[in-house]
Design a protein around this motif. Structure first.
Motif, mmCIF file in Angstrom:
data_model
loop_
_atom_site.group_PDB
_atom_site.id
_atom_site.type_symbol
_atom_site.label_atom_id
_atom_site.label_comp_id
_atom_site.label_asym_id
_atom_site.label_seq_id
_atom_site.Cartn_x
_atom_site.Cartn_y
_atom_site.Cartn_z
ATOM 1 N N SER A 178 -2.821 -15.262 3.586
ATOM 2 C CA SER A 178 -2.795 -13.757 5.452
ATOM 3 C C SER A 178 -1.225 -14.119 5.274
ATOM 4 O O SER A 178 -0.927 -12.194 5.831
ATOM 5 N N THR A 179 -0.748 -14.866 5.380
ATOM 6 C CA THR A 179 0.559 -14.642 5.520
ATOM 7 C C THR A 179 1.563 -13.466 5.570
ATOM 8 O O THR A 179 2.513 -12.970 5.163
ATOM 9 N N TYR A 187 4.615 -9.569 18.777
ATOM 10 C CA TYR A 187 4.293 -11.155 18.521
ATOM 11 C C TYR A 187 5.404 -11.764 19.561
ATOM 12 O O TYR A 187 5.023 -12.388 20.376
ATOM 13 N N TYR A 221 10.118 -16.683 7.292
ATOM 14 C CA TYR A 221 9.101 -15.173 6.367
ATOM 15 C C TYR A 221 10.367 -14.636 5.389
ATOM 16 O O TYR A 221 10.314 -13.714 5.522
ATOM 17 N N ARG A 265 -3.304 -13.665 11.989
ATOM 18 C CA ARG A 265 -1.823 -13.606 12.279
ATOM 19 C C ARG A 265 -1.630 -14.026 13.650
ATOM 20 O O ARG A 265 -0.389 -15.388 13.876
ATOM 21 N N TYR A 278 1.147 -7.630 15.329
ATOM 22 C CA TYR A 278 0.796 -8.428 15.566
ATOM 23 C C TYR A 278 3.127 -8.454 15.152
ATOM 24 O O TYR A 278 3.255 -9.460 16.395
ATOM 25 N N MET A 279 3.687 -7.993 14.132
ATOM 26 C CA MET A 279 4.512 -8.369 13.999
ATOM 27 C C MET A 279 5.846 -7.919 15.096
ATOM 28 O O MET A 279 6.958 -8.310 15.923
ATOM 29 N N TYR A 336 9.484 -12.384 14.652
ATOM 30 C CA TYR A 336 8.494 -12.916 13.892
ATOM 31 C C TYR A 336 8.688 -13.561 12.463
ATOM 32 O O TYR A 336 8.574 -14.877 12.375
ATOM 33 N N VAL A 357 2.035 -10.281 6.105
ATOM 34 C CA VAL A 357 3.397 -10.141 6.771
ATOM 35 C C VAL A 357 4.415 -9.807 5.552
ATOM 36 O O VAL A 357 5.526 -8.470 6.381
ATOM 37 N N TYR A 378 -4.405 -8.641 12.375
ATOM 38 C CA TYR A 378 -3.478 -8.882 13.951
ATOM 39 C C TYR A 378 -4.339 -10.834 14.475
ATOM 40 O O TYR A 378 -3.541 -11.228 14.360
ATOM 41 N N ALA A 404 -1.195 -6.590 10.756
ATOM 42 C CA ALA A 404 -0.106 -7.400 10.546
ATOM 43 C C ALA A 404 1.133 -7.071 11.188
ATOM 44 O O ALA A 404 1.733 -7.937 11.304
#
Lengths: 196, 183
Positions: free
Chosen positions: B29-30, A128, B69, B139, A124-125, B61, B33, B136, A121
């Protein structure tokens, strides 16, 4: 505060049910994915169908607030991300929700899944902006759309079909597929299936 | 032994219905993050900052969609984050109530053991790698099995169908190649 209480109650129920249907057991997940035992697939199809019929039926009766729906955007990255998630799901035997439940139920490998997940995750951040620039996150087919047009919903329909009736029909179709699907698609059963 | 599929599926469907009846569709899944954000913000408090309109972040993001977020990172006691904590409590209580996970299954699950042996290190490495790819991908897709596949298809969302097609298109061949021996 009410919302936190609801989170505790619904979340705990969800975690307990995932444990009881075997979705947080990697052996059961991969027996589903390699098509040797489809019991869990049948449960998932029945769950989607049940949820759909109750939600859309409730909407038509005015008992369920259409505003509670939350439809995600369609874009090419949804498919690519789905492919990635599917591959990782098979390798690990966990998806995000079931991995969390598995770790809490005492599975140590699930702790490694969560650690990998946190890193994935984070990756990905960081990446992005490149995905955003690639255009693969741009909406397709109208973005946040449902298959039919749902009365009172803030989402557009892909078709002009009445979305609530279509939702009930599709929900019943999911339930029918759940019952029609054989227990096993690949290989020979180890023993004769007992008659039901 | 798991519940039979009819009881299990019905209960699972009722939980998804209860969520959308009382609050909103389920998603998980959020929160990976959000937890990353909480950890990173603890290390570097500049990551998430309060603005006149709400919250923003130096990470694009976390800052997207009006900083929703970033807001959750700054306020972890929100519905979706507590929901995942509660899932763990529910999973723990349920597993204990049925006597817990068998000891040998806790580090190396049976089907993995039948195909790749009993080495915990090998299993842990695969679980870690799988976790990286799963999150991955989730997201990138904007959701996971809960949010896209179950909640999405239940609402007849086009995105849910696209996601499910991708997920099973990859998961089935990978699983069939990896797990040829039965447990």
């Amino acid at each position: 505060m009410t919302s936190i209480l609801l989170a505790l109650v619904i979340g705990a129920a969800f975690g307990a049910v995932l444990d009881r249907v075997g979705a947080s057991n990697p052996t059961i997940i991969n027996k589903m994915l390699n098509l040797t035992d489809l019991s869990l697939a049948k449960a998932i199809l029945l769950a989607i169908g049940t949820g759909s019929v109750l939600m859309f039926g409730g909407q038509m009766l005015g008992l369920v607030d259409v505003g509670h729906m939350s439809v995600k955007t369609a874009y090419v990255g949804v498919f690519i991300g789905g492919l990635l998630l599917g591959a990782g799901w098979a390798i690990a035997g966990y998806c995000p929700g079931t991995g969390v439940v598995a770790a809490a139920s005492g599975r140590k490998d699930a702790l490694f899944f969560i650690a990998g997940g946190l890193l994935g995750a984070a990756a990905y951040m960081v990446t992005y902006p490149s995905w955003k620039a690639s255009g693969l996150l741009d909406k397709i087919a109208g973005g946040k759309v449902t298959l039919g047009t749902i009365p009172g919903a803030k989402y557009e329909g892909l078709t002009a079909l009445p979305g609530d009736i279509l939702g009930i029909v599709l929900g019943l179709a999911f339930i029918a597929v759940a019952f029609a699907l054989p227990e096993r698609l690949v290989g020979q059963p180890a023993q004769a299936q007992p008659a039901e | 032994m798991p519940l039979n599929w009819k009881t299990g599926g019905l209960l699972l469907g009722l939980v998804f219905f209860a969520a959308v009846l009382l609050v909103k569709p389920i998603g998980v899944s959020t929160q990976f993050v959000i937890l990353d954000g909480i950890i990173a913000d603890a290390v570097n408090p500049e990551l998430v900052t309060q603005t006149d309109e709400g919250y923003t972040s130096t990470n694009a993001y976390l800052a997207k969609s009006g900083g929703k977020y970033a807001k959750s990172v700054a306020n972890p006691l929100n519905y979706s984050f507590v929901f995942v904590i509660a899932m763990m409590i529910g999973g723990f209580v349920s597993a204990m109530a049925r006597g817990g996970i068998p000891r040998e299954d806790r580090s190396v699950p049976a089907l993995w053991r039948a195909n790749f042996g009993g080495s915990p290190a090998k299993r842990y490495a695969a679980a870690f790698l799988g976790g990286f790819i799963v999150l991955y991908g989730a997201r990138l897709a904007g959701g996971c099995t809960s949010g896209h596949m179950m909640s999405g298809m239940m609402q007849t969302a086009l995105s849910g169908y696209i996601f499910a097609a991708g997920a099973f298109l990859a998961a089935i061949p990978v699983s069939m190649m990896m797990f040829k021996k039965e447990a």
